[in-house]
Scaffold this motif. Structure first.
Motif, PDB file in Angstrom:
ATOM      1  N   LEU A 178      -0.158   3.035   3.777  1.00 43.89           N
ATOM      2  CA  LEU A 178       1.153   2.492   3.419  1.00 43.89           C
ATOM      3  C   LEU A 178       2.201   3.586   3.633  1.00 43.89           C
ATOM      4  O   LEU A 178       1.936   4.764   3.359  1.00 43.89           O
ATOM      5  N   ALA A 179       3.375   3.173   4.095  1.00 44.43           N
ATOM      6  CA  ALA A 179       4.477   4.129   4.269  1.00 44.43           C
ATOM      7  C   ALA A 179       5.783   3.351   4.140  1.00 44.43           C
ATOM      8  O   ALA A 179       5.780   2.119   4.142  1.00 44.43           O
ATOM      9  N   PHE A 180       6.892   4.078   4.020  1.00 45.85           N
ATOM     10  CA  PHE A 180       8.194   3.418   3.934  1.00 45.85           C
ATOM     11  C   PHE A 180       8.776   3.156   5.322  1.00 45.85           C
ATOM     12  O   PHE A 180       8.533   3.925   6.266  1.00 45.85           O
ATOM     13  N   ASP A 181       9.613   2.129   5.417  1.00 49.80           N
ATOM     14  CA  ASP A 181      10.449   1.956   6.605  1.00 49.80           C
ATOM     15  C   ASP A 181      11.182   3.269   6.852  1.00 49.80           C
ATOM     16  O   ASP A 181      11.588   3.950   5.893  1.00 49.80           O
ATOM     17  N   ASN A 182      11.379   3.609   8.105  1.00 47.97           N
ATOM     18  CA  ASN A 182      12.104   4.833   8.501  1.00 47.97           C
ATOM     19  C   ASN A 182      11.378   6.123   8.166  1.00 47.97           C
ATOM     20  O   ASN A 182      11.978   7.194   8.128  1.00 47.97           O
ATOM     21  N   VAL A 213       6.747  -0.499   3.939  1.00 50.77           N
ATOM     22  CA  VAL A 213       7.404  -1.085   2.767  1.00 50.77           C
ATOM     23  C   VAL A 213       8.888  -0.721   2.864  1.00 50.77           C
ATOM     24  O   VAL A 213       9.213   0.436   3.172  1.00 50.77           O
ATOM     25  N   PRO A 214       9.807  -1.687   2.596  1.00 48.68           N
ATOM     26  CA  PRO A 214      11.237  -1.333   2.709  1.00 48.68           C
ATOM     27  C   PRO A 214      11.626  -0.234   1.713  1.00 48.68           C
ATOM     28  O   PRO A 214      11.116  -0.208   0.600  1.00 48.68           O
ATOM     29  N   PHE A 215      12.529   0.631   2.158  1.00 51.91           N
ATOM     30  CA  PHE A 215      13.000   1.718   1.287  1.00 51.91           C
ATOM     31  C   PHE A 215      14.184   1.205   0.465  1.00 51.91           C
ATOM     32  O   PHE A 215      14.726   0.131   0.723  1.00 51.91           O
ATOM     33  N   PHE A 216      14.566   1.993  -0.530  1.00 50.61           N
ATOM     34  CA  PHE A 216      15.697   1.663  -1.400  1.00 50.61           C
ATOM     35  C   PHE A 216      16.992   1.545  -0.588  1.00 50.61           C
ATOM     36  O   PHE A 216      17.234   2.338   0.314  1.00 50.61           O
TER      37      PHE A 216
END
Ligand SMILES: Cc1ncc(COP(=O)(O)O)c(C=O)c1O
Length: 464
Positions: A178-182, A213-216
């Protein structure tokens, strides 16, 4: 009984070594004293252009900037081989924390030059490796993180590769991450999949499935938290037991200097804990630069730090993890851990960061940040079409210039370079301009001088 003195200690304390250092410092002081910002010297232009052309041919691609250093500088100032002297606001993308030609660091590097080998390795290394591991772990655990082990290596990408190997071995049967978008994770075959930039993996085989996963999003804080939690839940239930971990940058570096409030990360970390998925903080760009030595300390996420990687400012890169994850013999090794100079410099830098008043709401990192931001804000109030925030955090300073397109960011960067300030881009939409100043060296006067050049350059470009 007196400890027998090693030959190495006798050499280090030889008065001739102290005298050599004194002479080196005196020569350095003399030759750096008159360095000030300067345009290229016309007589050197021909040779410099020829070097750049030849280098482009040999590498197969031109350099991003026409930058070839001469090997000297003072503080944030660096001399190029074309005779120009520029303000280095990117420090090798966050590496040269001591700035250029720092006298105290030259002393340390002289000690390194007296050691017996250029490189240190896994099979044979000198005592400094132990010292660097010890210091990194002490700093990392200061607020209670349960990290027991530290494995040194020579690049951020290798620190992340080692972390992934440890995680996959620890979670038998897992095959995804799992990782964040961007996200940005590094340039290896596997890490180019985790890095959320299609251009950086063009033509490469898919080596590992990554669930992004989308970031803040600070424009829509509540919805973005809900979106991220929902995406995480969806991946966890679609692929139960399949994730080796969630790799997070708590301040996204290459992704555009975005961060999130503690609640955002806590909500996701709780889900991950419940699903027994390890939490992995990539602090390769953030280490040393936020309002605590580690960004997870600033955000008080210590209890969730299962795996941590550091690099850049530490000169030596490292993977930190707890006892339960200690890999089986044979999984990790490499010829090089780092150069002798990098290890001695790492010790020096970690000491300075610990004792230099860098952290906390009134620490030097925050002061540096504020000094830049006050100037940016003033200009933003007058000309929001020229510069916009958010401005990053601590020693990670950023802004959006003009229309924020990749083309205008590139134009701003090259015009700044010509005007005497070296910066770099971050993020894609918008493409932001970032500064990673040399935290141990940068002065308030240098910050003011850089802001003057920046303001003049942006206003001029806006008029054109
Ligand atoms: C967050 C992050 N991870 C990993 C890396 C890779 O480090 P290196 O370029 O030393 O391999 C970087 C480099 O910019 C980074 O910013």
């Amino acid at each position: 009984m007196d400890q027998p003195k090693l030959h190495a200690d006798q050499l280090r304390s030889d008065p001739r070594v102290a005298e050599a250092k004194r002479l080196l410092r005196a020569a350095l002081a003399e030759h750096t004293a008159s360095l000030t910002r300067r345009d290229p010297t016309p007589e050197l232009a021909g040779d410099y252009d020829a070097m750049l052309t030849q280098f482009a041919e040999l590498r197969g691609n031109p350099l991003y900037y026409p930058f070839l250093g001469s090997g000297i500088g003072r503080g944030s100032l660096v001399e190029l081989a074309d005779g120009s002297v520029k303000y280095d606001m990117i420090s090798g993308i966050g590496v040269h924390v001591c700035g250029h030609s720092m006298p105290e660091l030259i002393d340390v590097l002289t000690d390194a030059a007296l050691e017996d080998t250029v490189m240190q390795g896994n099979l044979q290394q000198n005592v400094e490796s132990l010292e660097v591991c010890r210091r990194l772990l002490t700093m990392a655990c200061r607020q209670g993180a349960a990290l027991d082990h530290c494995f040194l290596t020579s690049s951020g990408a290798m620190a992340n590769e080692n972390a992934l190997k440890i995680l996959f071995q620890y979670r038998p049967g897992s095959n995804r991450i799992l990782a964040f978008d961007n996200a940005f994770a590094g340039r290896s075959l596997v890490l180019s999949q985790v890095t959320d930039r299609p251009l950086y993996r063009a033509g490469l085989p898919a080596t590992i499935p990554v669930d992004f996963v989308p970031f803040f999003d600070h424009h829509r804080p509540d919805e973005s938290l809900r979106d991220a939690a929902a995406a995480l839940q969806m991946y966890l239930s679609r692929y139960p037991g399949a994730h080796c971990g969630f790799m997070m940058e708590l301040v996204q570096g290459e992704g555009g200097y975005r961060t999130a409030p503690r609640e955002f990360f806590v909500a996701l970390c709780k889900e991950l804990r419940a699903a027994d998925v390890p939490i992995y903080f990539d602090e390769i760009q953030t280490f040393g630069r936020t309002l605590a030595p580690f960004a997870y300390q600033m955000l008080q996420l210590d209890a969730y730090a299962d795996m941590v990687t550091v690099g850049k400012m530490t000169q030596v890169c490292a993977t930190l993890y707890g006892n339960a994850m200690n890999p089986k013999p044979g999984l990790l090794s490499q010829t090089f851990t780092a150069s002798t100079t990098a290890l001695l410099a790492a010790k020096f830098i970690l000491d300075k960061l610990e004792s230099g008043g860098f952290y906390g709401p009134e620490g030097r990192n925050e002061q540096i940040h504020r000094r830049f931001c006050e100037r940016f804000e003033k200009l933003n109030q007058k000309r929001p079409d020229v510069i916009r925030g958010p401005w990053g955090i601590g020693g990670m300073v950023a802004f959006t210039a003009l229309d924020g397109s990749p083309a205008s960011a590139k134009r701003v960067l090259h015009e700044l370079f010509a005007a005497g300030v070296i910066a770099f881009a971050a993020g894609a939409d918008p493409t932001r301009i970032r500064f990673l100043p040399s935290l141990l060296a940068v002065t308030d006067e240098e910050i003011d001088a850089v802001c003057e050049i920046l303001e003049r350059t942006l206003l001029r470009l806006h008029e054109e």
